[in-house]
Design an enzyme around this catalytic site. Structure first.
Site, PDB file in Angstrom:
ATOM      1  N   LYS A  11      42.693   9.401  43.282  1.00 17.65           N
ATOM      2  CA  LYS A  11      41.273   9.052  43.501  1.00 17.65           C
ATOM      3  C   LYS A  11      40.763   8.324  42.268  1.00 17.65           C
ATOM      4  O   LYS A  11      41.318   8.459  41.161  1.00 17.65           O
ATOM      5  CB  LYS A  11      40.423  10.300  43.758  1.00 17.65           C
ATOM      6  CG  LYS A  11      40.404  11.360  42.625  1.00 17.65           C
ATOM      7  CD  LYS A  11      39.429  11.095  41.512  1.00 17.65           C
ATOM      8  CE  LYS A  11      39.471  12.148  40.418  1.00 17.65           C
ATOM      9  NZ  LYS A  11      38.846  11.725  39.147  1.00 17.65           N
ATOM     10  N   PRO A  93      50.120   8.724  37.514  1.00 10.52           N
ATOM     11  CA  PRO A  93      50.247   9.189  36.126  1.00 10.52           C
ATOM     12  C   PRO A  93      49.404  10.442  35.874  1.00 10.52           C
ATOM     13  O   PRO A  93      48.361  10.617  36.513  1.00 10.52           O
ATOM     14  CB  PRO A  93      49.744   8.004  35.294  1.00 10.52           C
ATOM     15  CG  PRO A  93      49.029   7.104  36.229  1.00 10.52           C
ATOM     16  CD  PRO A  93      49.540   7.377  37.606  1.00 10.52           C
ATOM     17  N   ALA A  96      45.319  11.293  33.619  1.00  7.80           N
ATOM     18  CA  ALA A  96      44.831   9.916  33.771  1.00  7.80           C
ATOM     19  C   ALA A  96      43.462   9.849  34.440  1.00  7.80           C
ATOM     20  O   ALA A  96      42.906   8.771  34.604  1.00  7.80           O
ATOM     21  CB  ALA A  96      45.846   9.110  34.578  1.00  7.80           C
ATOM     22  N   GLY A  99      43.238  12.433  39.476  1.00  6.08           N
ATOM     23  CA  GLY A  99      43.249  13.576  40.408  1.00  6.08           C
ATOM     24  C   GLY A  99      44.611  13.897  40.999  1.00  6.08           C
ATOM     25  O   GLY A  99      44.686  14.539  42.046  1.00  6.08           O
ATOM     26  N   ASP A 135      38.267  19.132  41.864  1.00  4.70           N
ATOM     27  CA  ASP A 135      38.491  17.891  42.619  1.00  4.70           C
ATOM     28  C   ASP A 135      39.271  18.106  43.918  1.00  4.70           C
ATOM     29  O   ASP A 135      39.395  17.182  44.723  1.00  4.70           O
ATOM     30  CB  ASP A 135      39.317  16.890  41.780  1.00  4.70           C
ATOM     31  CG  ASP A 135      38.547  16.350  40.598  1.00  4.70           C
ATOM     32  OD1 ASP A 135      37.317  16.555  40.546  1.00  4.70           O
ATOM     33  OD2 ASP A 135      39.178  15.719  39.735  1.00  4.70           O
TER      34      ASP A 135
END
Ligand code: C5P
Length: 277
Positions: A11, A93, A96, A99, A135
């Site tokens: 995301k 990754p 980063a 999410g 998240d």
């Protein structure tokens, strides 16, 4: 033997307002989340015991991994004892702001539900997901959603279309708690919700901002330099995603050649009702 092979998308946060700090240590957010097709792939298969393998040798394979946490949580809540063999092909990754771990947890909850007859409503999976990470519930949305609370209150929005986006990841990551810890919020910040920005966004006036950027730039000033370089390369928008360390770039720019940067060309994606991404 059923093998479920599922995408586990990343995301970005098209805008992210930090509203205030809560008494439980979390922060109230107002953020427009968008799923993108930069994606891990996870396969799930019923097995005699749990087994997790991963293409990235750096990731933990025990209870520290959100996939294992999700399996254990699902079994605890449902009283089912199903064990699974899982392989995670890691492309998103880590550290980063994309999410990836949360998406893996949501995908694992969805898979466990599928493998056990799909009896748990999505809304319930999202509530369980919130206990694994702020998240996680977003990934049960249709892929474009306005998220409030600590991020777990999810309002589905209409899809914005298959917009191209370029993700740029520097060679270092950032820790989410570290970034939030750097915020210095004043009392009057508590009135700044992102609702006005959402209304403008839905009218087609896209404004992008991330209240976590100054904190992330303080932790690693190289991030600010990278943002300036990317803006100078023609992109209309260059914004830190979540708590970083990756940026998403919109518009017709070209990332300057730099062997230290990882670059991913992706698109906004949405999920059809009743199916996974
Ligand atoms: O919920 P999650 O495990 O992703 O949060 C990781 C950390 O990020 C929290 O422990 C907290 O320090 C910070 N956080 C926050 N406010 C949020 C989400 C995360 O302060 N809304």
């Amino acid at each position: 033997m059923i093998v479920l092979k599922l995408f586990s998308p990343a995301k970005i946060n098209l805008f992210l307002r930090v509203v205030n700090k809560r008494s439980d240590g979390f922060h109230h957010l107002s953020s427009l989340f968008q799923a993108i097709d930069l994606s891990d792939v996870i396969t799930f298969q019923i097995h005699s015991q749990d087994m997790l393998t991963c293409s990235d040798p750096g990731l933990p394979l025990d209870e520290k991994n959100l996939i294992i946490k999700a399996l254990n949580f699902f079994r605890k809540k449902t009283d089912l004892s199903l064990k699974v063999k899982i392989h995670l092909e890691k492309c998103i990754p880590i550290e980063a702001g994309l999410g990836g771990g949360s998406s893996n947890a949501a995908t694992a909850l969805w898979a466990m539900n599928e493998l056990t007859g799909g009896k748990i409503p999505l809304e319930q999976l999202a509530v369980w997901g919130a206990e694994l990470g702020s998240d996680v519930p977003f990934f049960f949305s249709h892929g474009t959603a306005y998220c409030t609370g600590r991020g777990e209150e999810v309002q589905n929005l209409d899809a914005l279309g298959a917009v191209n986006v370029c993700i740029v990841k520097p060679p270092f990551g950032l820790s989410t708690p570290e970034v939030f810890k750097r915020l210095s919020l004043k009392a009057e910040d508590s009135v700044k919700r992102g609702d006005k920005e959402l209304t403008a966004f839905l009218r087609g006036q896209w404004t992008h901002f991330n209240d976590l950027e100054p904190a992330a730039f303080q932790i690693n000033p190289e991030l600010h330099d990278l943002k300036m370089r990317l803006l100078a390369s023609g992109f209309q928008t260059v914004l830190l995603s979540g708590s970083g360390s990756s940026f998403f770039c919109l518009g017709p720019g070209v990332v300057p050649p730099d062997k230290n940067l990882r670059v991913y060309h992706a698109r906004f994606i949405n999920r059809q009702v009743g199916v996974w991404y």
